[in-house]
Motif scaffolding. Structure first.
Motif, mmCIF file in Angstrom:
data_model
loop_
_atom_site.group_PDB
_atom_site.id
_atom_site.type_symbol
_atom_site.label_atom_id
_atom_site.label_comp_id
_atom_site.label_asym_id
_atom_site.label_seq_id
_atom_site.Cartn_x
_atom_site.Cartn_y
_atom_site.Cartn_z
ATOM 1 N N ALA A 123 -26.677 119.508 8.513
ATOM 2 C CA ALA A 123 -27.665 119.533 9.595
ATOM 3 C C ALA A 123 -28.492 118.248 9.599
ATOM 4 C CB ALA A 123 -28.567 120.748 9.447
ATOM 5 N N VAL A 124 -28.875 117.788 8.414
ATOM 6 C CA VAL A 124 -29.641 116.542 8.320
ATOM 7 C C VAL A 124 -28.827 115.365 8.849
ATOM 8 C CG1 VAL A 124 -30.664 114.882 6.729
ATOM 9 C CG2 VAL A 124 -31.088 117.328 6.414
ATOM 10 N N GLY A 125 -27.557 115.317 8.502
ATOM 11 C CA GLY A 125 -26.698 114.241 8.977
ATOM 12 C C GLY A 125 -26.561 114.239 10.489
ATOM 13 N N VAL A 126 -26.370 115.438 11.064
ATOM 14 C CA VAL A 126 -26.269 115.548 12.527
ATOM 15 C C VAL A 126 -27.559 115.083 13.185
ATOM 16 C CG1 VAL A 126 -26.083 117.166 14.444
ATOM 17 C CG2 VAL A 126 -24.521 117.359 12.498
ATOM 18 N N PHE A 127 -28.692 115.499 12.607
ATOM 19 C CA PHE A 127 -29.999 115.093 13.166
ATOM 20 C C PHE A 127 -30.161 113.578 13.149
ATOM 21 C CE2 PHE A 127 -34.404 113.844 12.396
ATOM 22 C CZ PHE A 127 -35.012 114.343 13.538
ATOM 23 N N ILE A 128 -29.787 112.941 12.045
ATOM 24 C CA ILE A 128 -29.928 111.489 11.925
ATOM 25 C C ILE A 128 -29.053 110.773 12.954
ATOM 26 C CG2 ILE A 128 -29.445 109.511 10.422
ATOM 27 C CD1 ILE A 128 -30.290 111.262 8.058
ATOM 28 N N VAL A 129 -27.820 111.244 13.121
ATOM 29 C CA VAL A 129 -26.909 110.614 14.092
ATOM 30 C C VAL A 129 -27.455 110.753 15.511
ATOM 31 C CG1 VAL A 129 -24.632 110.765 15.143
ATOM 32 C CG2 VAL A 129 -24.861 110.863 12.644
ATOM 33 N N ILE A 130 -27.914 111.965 15.860
ATOM 34 C CA ILE A 130 -28.438 112.189 17.217
ATOM 35 C C ILE A 130 -29.712 111.381 17.447
ATOM 36 C CG2 ILE A 130 -29.459 113.912 18.746
ATOM 37 C CD1 ILE A 130 -27.520 115.948 17.580
ATOM 38 N N ALA A 131 -30.606 111.337 16.434
ATOM 39 C CA ALA A 131 -31.847 110.583 16.568
ATOM 40 C C ALA A 131 -31.564 109.096 16.754
ATOM 41 C CB ALA A 131 -32.728 110.804 15.338
ATOM 42 N N PHE A 132 -30.625 108.567 15.977
ATOM 43 C CA PHE A 132 -30.294 107.145 16.097
ATOM 44 C C PHE A 132 -29.697 106.849 17.470
ATOM 45 C CE2 PHE A 132 -27.278 103.612 15.570
ATOM 46 C CZ PHE A 132 -28.150 102.631 15.123
ATOM 47 N N ALA A 133 -28.783 107.706 17.911
ATOM 48 C CA ALA A 133 -28.173 107.508 19.237
ATOM 49 C C ALA A 133 -29.229 107.591 20.330
ATOM 50 C CB ALA A 133 -27.078 108.547 19.458
ATOM 51 N N GLY A 134 -30.173 108.525 20.161
ATOM 52 C CA GLY A 134 -31.244 108.650 21.146
ATOM 53 C C GLY A 134 -32.106 107.404 21.216
ATOM 54 N N LEU A 135 -32.436 106.831 20.065
ATOM 55 C CA LEU A 135 -33.232 105.610 20.045
ATOM 56 C C LEU A 135 -32.510 104.463 20.744
ATOM 57 C CD1 LEU A 135 -34.669 105.677 16.408
ATOM 58 C CD2 LEU A 135 -35.938 105.956 18.531
ATOM 59 N N ILE A 136 -31.235 104.343 20.474
ATOM 60 C CA ILE A 136 -30.451 103.259 21.076
ATOM 61 C C ILE A 136 -30.403 103.410 22.593
ATOM 62 C CG2 ILE A 136 -28.139 102.260 21.255
ATOM 63 C CD1 ILE A 136 -29.623 101.540 18.694
ATOM 64 N N GLU A 137 -30.344 104.646 23.070
ATOM 65 C CA GLU A 137 -30.199 104.896 24.500
ATOM 66 C C GLU A 137 -31.534 104.920 25.236
ATOM 67 O OE1 GLU A 137 -28.352 105.518 28.083
ATOM 68 O OE2 GLU A 137 -27.425 105.092 26.141
ATOM 69 N N ILE A 138 -32.565 105.516 24.621
ATOM 70 C CA ILE A 138 -33.807 105.788 25.335
ATOM 71 C C ILE A 138 -34.817 104.650 25.243
ATOM 72 C CG2 ILE A 138 -35.820 107.318 25.414
ATOM 73 C CD1 ILE A 138 -33.956 109.572 24.448
ATOM 74 N N VAL A 139 -34.990 104.079 24.041
ATOM 75 C CA VAL A 139 -36.035 103.069 23.860
ATOM 76 C C VAL A 139 -35.885 101.878 24.812
ATOM 77 C CG1 VAL A 139 -36.993 101.394 22.236
ATOM 78 C CG2 VAL A 139 -36.567 103.741 21.494
ATOM 79 N N PRO A 140 -34.680 101.313 24.985
ATOM 80 C CA PRO A 140 -34.567 100.194 25.945
ATOM 81 C C PRO A 140 -34.977 100.579 27.364
ATOM 82 C CG PRO A 140 -32.644 100.283 24.520
ATOM 83 C CD PRO A 140 -33.407 101.547 24.276
ATOM 84 N N ASN A 141 -34.674 101.823 27.759
ATOM 85 C CA ASN A 141 -35.068 102.267 29.095
ATOM 86 C C ASN A 141 -36.584 102.350 29.232
ATOM 87 O OD1 ASN A 141 -32.436 102.473 29.980
ATOM 88 N ND2 ASN A 141 -32.236 104.628 29.419
ATOM 89 N N PHE A 142 -37.242 102.858 28.184
ATOM 90 C CA PHE A 142 -38.708 102.915 28.196
ATOM 91 C C PHE A 142 -39.291 101.507 28.273
ATOM 92 C CE2 PHE A 142 -38.724 107.315 26.264
ATOM 93 C CZ PHE A 142 -39.424 107.892 27.304
ATOM 94 N N ALA A 143 -38.737 100.600 27.503
ATOM 95 C CA ALA A 143 -39.236 99.227 27.486
ATOM 96 C C ALA A 143 -39.090 98.570 28.858
ATOM 97 C CB ALA A 143 -38.501 98.420 26.427
ATOM 98 N N GLU A 144 -37.955 98.815 29.512
ATOM 99 C CA GLU A 144 -37.727 98.233 30.834
ATOM 100 C C GLU A 144 -38.674 98.839 31.868
ATOM 101 O OE1 GLU A 144 -36.289 95.754 33.657
ATOM 102 O OE2 GLU A 144 -35.816 95.720 31.517
ATOM 103 N N ALA A 145 -38.866 100.164 31.795
ATOM 104 C CA ALA A 145 -39.724 100.842 32.773
ATOM 105 C C ALA A 145 -41.178 100.434 32.637
ATOM 106 C CB ALA A 145 -39.590 102.361 32.615
ATOM 107 N N SER A 146 -41.591 100.016 31.441
ATOM 108 C CA SER A 146 -42.995 99.675 31.221
ATOM 109 C C SER A 146 -43.331 98.243 31.607
ATOM 110 C CB SER A 146 -43.364 99.893 29.747
ATOM 111 O OG SER A 146 -42.633 99.022 28.906
ATOM 112 N N ARG A 147 -42.327 97.460 31.997
ATOM 113 C CA ARG A 147 -42.605 96.096 32.444
ATOM 114 C C ARG A 147 -43.383 96.134 33.751
ATOM 115 N NH1 ARG A 147 -39.588 92.309 29.731
ATOM 116 N NH2 ARG A 147 -37.842 93.124 28.492
ATOM 117 N N PRO A 148 -44.257 95.163 34.002
ATOM 118 C CA PRO A 148 -45.031 95.160 35.253
ATOM 119 C C PRO A 148 -44.122 95.190 36.477
ATOM 120 C CG PRO A 148 -45.877 93.524 33.712
ATOM 121 C CD PRO A 148 -44.596 94.031 33.124
ATOM 122 N N VAL A 149 -44.471 95.997 37.459
ATOM 123 C CA VAL A 149 -43.692 96.038 38.694
ATOM 124 C C VAL A 149 -43.873 94.714 39.431
ATOM 125 C CG1 VAL A 149 -43.892 98.542 38.912
ATOM 126 C CG2 VAL A 149 -45.615 97.078 39.968
ATOM 127 N N ALA A 150 -42.946 94.425 40.317
ATOM 128 C CA ALA A 150 -42.975 93.155 41.051
ATOM 129 C C ALA A 150 -44.286 93.013 41.821
ATOM 130 C CB ALA A 150 -41.789 93.088 42.015
#
Length: 221
Positions: free
Chosen positions: A13-40
């Motif tokens: 269970a711990v291994g599955v959690f770590i894999v899912i958490a890492f995949a989530g960070l790779i997928e979600i964090v860049p999107n958050f960073a892009e969305a938080s940039r000042p709008v045009a």
């Protein structure tokens, strides 16, 4: 190779959690960073607007008004385009709020004018019959702290890289040079106001809180 994991449910269970958490960070964090940039087209708050934001916080407008339009039809029909993360890029802190005794104000600059705000802050019930909002007549005589607002602009420029111009420097000479721009902006707003106290204060080189607050509210679009 991984048979031992199948025999140890906890570690599996711990291994599955770590894999899912890492995949989530790779997928979600860049999107958050892009969305938080000042709008045009978004610009940092002017010094007068920063002073008005402080008046907004000091008089606890956030207790009854939100600044966050949710992406629902009922919200957008009433208040306009839903809020985007990038619109808050220069807000420190953001003033989303959590209660709406009064309407949301994130787009108030699109449908309220300077003279409307002047009359509303002086006597809310004269503009909105039945309103429970108190009058804020002290804003017409109290002076806004524009010097501290200038210091805030210099601070966020140096610490967060907020794109203020080179003229924003931590010196009295730089402040005195910029003060003329603040007074010019304040006088442009006061030109649409009727209060003789406001006009007299500006002639003395003082900026009443109501002028700074209106500058801030007019910015919200």
């Amino acid at each position: 190779m991984f048979h031992w994991l199948e025999k140890n449910p906890f570690f599996f269970a711990v291994g599955v959690f770590i894999v899912i958490a890492f995949a989530g960070l790779i997928e979600i964090v860049p999107n958050f960073a892009e969305a938080s940039r000042p709008v045009a087209g978004l610009k940092p708050y002017s010094v007068l607007e920063l002073a008005g934001k402080e008046v907004y916080k000091k008089d606890n407008c956030i207790a009854c008004h939100s600044q966050l339009i949710r992406p629902f039809k009922s919200e957008t029909d009433r208040y306009g385009q839903y809020s985007l993360s990038g619109e808050y890029a220069y807000d420190r802190p953001f003033l989303w709020g959590s209660k709406r005794t009064g309407p949301d104000l994130h787009r108030v600059g699109n449908y309220r004018t300077t003279d409307w705000h002047e009359n509303h802050m002086w006597d809310p019930t004269a503009v909105v019959p039945g309103s429970i909002m108190p009058a804020y007549k002290h804003q017409f005589t109290n002076a806004a702290d524009i010097e501290t607002a200038y210091a805030e602009a210099v601070t966020v420029k140096n610490i967060f890289g907020t794109p203020y111009g080179d003229e924003f420097q931590p010196s009295k000479e730089a402040w005195e040079a910029h003060k003329t721009k603040v007074l010019a902006e304040a006088n442009a707003i006061a030109a649409d106001m009727k209060s003789p106290e406001v006009k007299a204060a500006l002639e003395r080189g003082e900026v009443p809180e109501i002028v700074a607050l209106i500058a801030y509210l007019n910015r919200l679009k």
